[in-house]
Design a protein around this motif. Sequence first.
Motif, mmCIF file in Angstrom:
data_model
loop_
_atom_site.group_PDB
_atom_site.id
_atom_site.type_symbol
_atom_site.label_atom_id
_atom_site.label_comp_id
_atom_site.label_asym_id
_atom_site.label_seq_id
_atom_site.Cartn_x
_atom_site.Cartn_y
_atom_site.Cartn_z
ATOM 1 N N ASN A 15 54.388 -0.105 -51.220
ATOM 2 C CA ASN A 15 53.925 -1.136 -50.294
ATOM 3 C C ASN A 15 52.502 -0.820 -49.870
ATOM 4 O OD1 ASN A 15 54.134 -3.394 -48.341
ATOM 5 N ND2 ASN A 15 53.783 -1.734 -46.884
ATOM 6 N N VAL A 16 51.637 -1.812 -49.944
ATOM 7 C CA VAL A 16 50.295 -1.715 -49.360
ATOM 8 C C VAL A 16 50.097 -2.967 -48.508
ATOM 9 C CG1 VAL A 16 47.822 -1.518 -49.754
ATOM 10 C CG2 VAL A 16 49.411 -0.418 -51.353
ATOM 11 N N THR A 17 50.276 -2.798 -47.218
ATOM 12 C CA THR A 17 50.123 -3.939 -46.320
ATOM 13 C C THR A 17 48.681 -4.431 -46.351
ATOM 14 O OG1 THR A 17 51.910 -3.199 -44.887
ATOM 15 C CG2 THR A 17 50.299 -4.698 -43.915
ATOM 16 N N ASN A 18 48.532 -5.744 -46.443
ATOM 17 C CA ASN A 18 47.200 -6.348 -46.501
ATOM 18 C C ASN A 18 46.377 -6.014 -45.268
ATOM 19 O OD1 ASN A 18 47.653 -7.566 -48.962
ATOM 20 N ND2 ASN A 18 48.147 -9.576 -48.107
ATOM 21 N N ASP A 64 58.289 -12.530 -40.154
ATOM 22 C CA ASP A 64 57.991 -12.847 -41.549
ATOM 23 C C ASP A 64 56.678 -12.191 -41.940
ATOM 24 O OD1 ASP A 64 58.561 -14.025 -43.977
ATOM 25 O OD2 ASP A 64 57.476 -15.872 -43.539
ATOM 26 N N GLY A 65 56.575 -11.759 -43.183
ATOM 27 C CA GLY A 65 55.337 -11.183 -43.682
ATOM 28 C C GLY A 65 54.849 -10.034 -42.822
ATOM 29 N N ALA A 66 53.541 -9.994 -42.600
ATOM 30 C CA ALA A 66 52.947 -8.917 -41.803
ATOM 31 C C ALA A 66 53.172 -9.113 -40.311
ATOM 32 C CB ALA A 66 51.456 -8.809 -42.099
ATOM 33 N N GLU A 80 56.829 -15.859 -46.310
ATOM 34 C CA GLU A 80 55.417 -15.462 -46.314
ATOM 35 C C GLU A 80 55.311 -14.021 -46.797
ATOM 36 O OE1 GLU A 80 52.146 -16.367 -46.598
ATOM 37 O OE2 GLU A 80 52.324 -17.494 -44.723
ATOM 38 N N ALA A 81 54.498 -13.803 -47.853
ATOM 39 C CA ALA A 81 54.346 -12.446 -48.367
ATOM 40 C C ALA A 81 53.756 -11.545 -47.288
ATOM 41 C CB ALA A 81 53.467 -12.447 -49.607
ATOM 42 N N SER A 82 52.656 -11.936 -46.739
ATOM 43 C CA SER A 82 52.002 -11.124 -45.713
ATOM 44 C C SER A 82 51.344 -12.017 -44.675
ATOM 45 C CB SER A 82 50.956 -10.204 -46.360
ATOM 46 O OG SER A 82 50.091 -9.665 -45.386
ATOM 47 N N GLY A 83 50.382 -12.817 -45.148
ATOM 48 C CA GLY A 83 49.505 -13.520 -44.235
ATOM 49 C C GLY A 83 48.317 -12.629 -43.919
#
Length: 828
Positions: free
Chosen positions: A474-477, A687-689, A666-669
């Motif tokens: 995992n690499v959070t945006n 959801d997402g980040a 949502e993947a991240s946002g």
Amino acid sequence: MNDTAKPTAEQQRTRTGLDKDALKRAYLDNLFYLRGRFLEVATTNDLYMAAAYTVRDRMLARWIKSAQTYKDTNARTVCYLSAEFLLGPHLLNNLVNLGITDTARAAGEELELDFEAIVEAEEEPGLGNGGLGRLAACYMDSLATLQIPAIGYGIRYEFGIFDQVIVDGWQSERGDTWLKSGNPWEIPRPKLSFPVGFGGHTEQYTDEHGALRMRWLPSMVVNGMAYDTPIMGYGVGNVNLLRLWKSEAPESFDFQAFNVGDYYGAVHAKMEAETISKVLYPNDEPEAGKALRLKQQYFFVSCSLQDMIRLELNNAGTLAHFHEKFAVQLNDTHPSLAVAELMRLLMDEYLMDWTRAWEITRNACHFTNHTLLPEALETWSVHLFERLLPRHLQIIYEINRRFLDEVRVHFFADEARVARMSIIDESFGRRIRMAHLAAVGSKAVNGVAALHTDLLKSTVMHDFYEMWPEKFHNVTNGVTPRRFIAVSNPRLARLITEACGDDRWLRDLACLKQLEEQAEDHGLQAQWRQVKTAAKQDLANWLGERTGFTPDPQTLFDVQAKRIHEYKRQHLSLLHIVWLYEQIKQNPNVELTPRTFIFGGKAAPGYFMAKLIIKLVNAVGEVINNDPQVSGMLRVVFMPDFNVKNGQRLYPAADLSEQISMAGKEASGTGNMKFSMNGALTIGTLDGANVEIRDEVGHDNFFLFGLTAPEVHQRQAEGYRPWEVYHGNEQLKSAVDLIASGLFSHGDTELFRPLTDNLIHSDPFLVLADFQAYVDCQRQVDRAYRAPHHWDRMSILNTARMGKFSSDRSIQDYAERIWGVAPVPIEA
């Protein structure tokens, strides 16, 4: 070069000096010698171009020094392959990264120039559609700032993402002619060009060593020409490279055809070739559109890999260590053809055997997955591949054959799993699953937020995770604070620097933690609110000029700005607005916090329901904004043409950030991060980040509502019945019915029926299921905003705790855990 040919110290200072006098001299020189103008007759575009060339001059020496150092040290280099780079305007960002914004402003004042007008004159380079492309741009900024050698590779689209115009409440698309006035930031490289083939057939032959080889004989060949843009790091000497490819015909004019009167035929090859880099994301509904998209993806992947091979052969003379020199990052599935193309180049052009070529490919490539939506997981028909890329189809078949043999051994006697994992989907016509190709051919696979990665491993890539758990990361945006605070919100940047004592936070966002201890300070809170109010006034003035409606900056600015899509649930916010409108109409004395709801975002040209949502936003706004009974309490406005440039106006002005997608979609946002960095509070789902943002800023400083991803799954598995929810909630039913009644459509009860019928009978994104929780949560927002000191404290803490969401941290994660790259510092 002899001494007399060397530039004098004064000449060098004019080109590279950062003081005010050097900037003034350089500016006037560039206006005169490059634009052929003097101040009295120069147009605004002339003035902007001269400013851009003046700033670019100060980057070029660093750029050349960076490239030379990277070459001399044989530095491992990140090659970031992305179909989108949504860069945003360059001028202010480069001034910030050079540290000369105030000096440039002072130089402009002494030359009696309108600094703001010059900055405003810059065209938005619309080379992306949204989060994916903006993330790529943030990562390029952070790679340079962290002094990591990198090349970004993509397409130089002649027409970028469309300009959005609102006509009678509907979205209308206009061509994005971002190059019409010239692009001073790019340097054309006409001698740097690579051939790219399409169609034709393959044939076997035996090489001089008796080995069986394959030769591809394409029926069409285009050239990819490089255009280079320097990407400056913040406060460092490093300048990295963004290399975009333009498609051209090998011979652009058939003189013989012209001579016999075939004027169309004389330029036909040129037109067909240039079509490939003509438009960002052509409509892929017709077969021709699908073919063009596939051509685009292969075109930029092939040019980029050929360029990497050229660089490695020039430097090392061999491709044996290609994977040690380059870390090739595939930004979503668009560049996943890199796996097959690198295999083709290594085997067919450089005569490697399969085993060695596969080892290099699998160790060079890394894959970022950006979506969980089935429709966004790209697949291509085998028939289309057979027609356009016959050699690649053969290679993909062989990759798949060998891979499935591994699967059969690893998951003994599990043919159902073999079918699920196959790169070729046999279920609905034979199609190539590009995410599977990328996963099989890459060393690492990563998601872009903790929740997204967990769902990736448990849903769409579950089988791959069970086979290769070590591959998944995992690499959070993250987003760059240089553009999204320093450039977008200079007042806030100055206040943060003053409160923290210095500007180290721009390179290390964790330094914002220093604001925490001052969050209760009423003096800082007052300054914080002044900064926010000033940003709201700026946005209100801009909206007034563009839409004819000027919001009151004393109201709560409730903002939802992102791509228009049903899963992002702009219509949930609209139901809440309609419900509020009903409350005021039924009881004018009802206690509500005065609000301005601001929407922004583009709908895909062929996405009817998204366009209908835009129409509904404008229709609701038309009724509410013209109803004197709700004047001062409720306003709705749609911000046209949401892009990076307009986002920079919006993020600083938001009080409340709407991040209300259905959990698990949502993947991240990244908009959620930009809003929070600028002190907006978030109302959102898990959801997402959002999950990580809430954990970082504190649960008390985040307005949470809605079903969780597991609860969504359970609700749908049990048989979700929106009809029952609709009839079981009188407030909800009344809001839906009001939309259906024709109140917002001049009595037309059919206009919004597709939207209301979809909610009542299908509701795939559980808008109705989350409605009551959302309304209840918005009541909490109301109460919080009516306590100014409490709200200001939460706002300060949101900014203070956003250090994790800098793109610098994301790139550091990639560098250490996936790429294995180290900084190569360049002295400024």
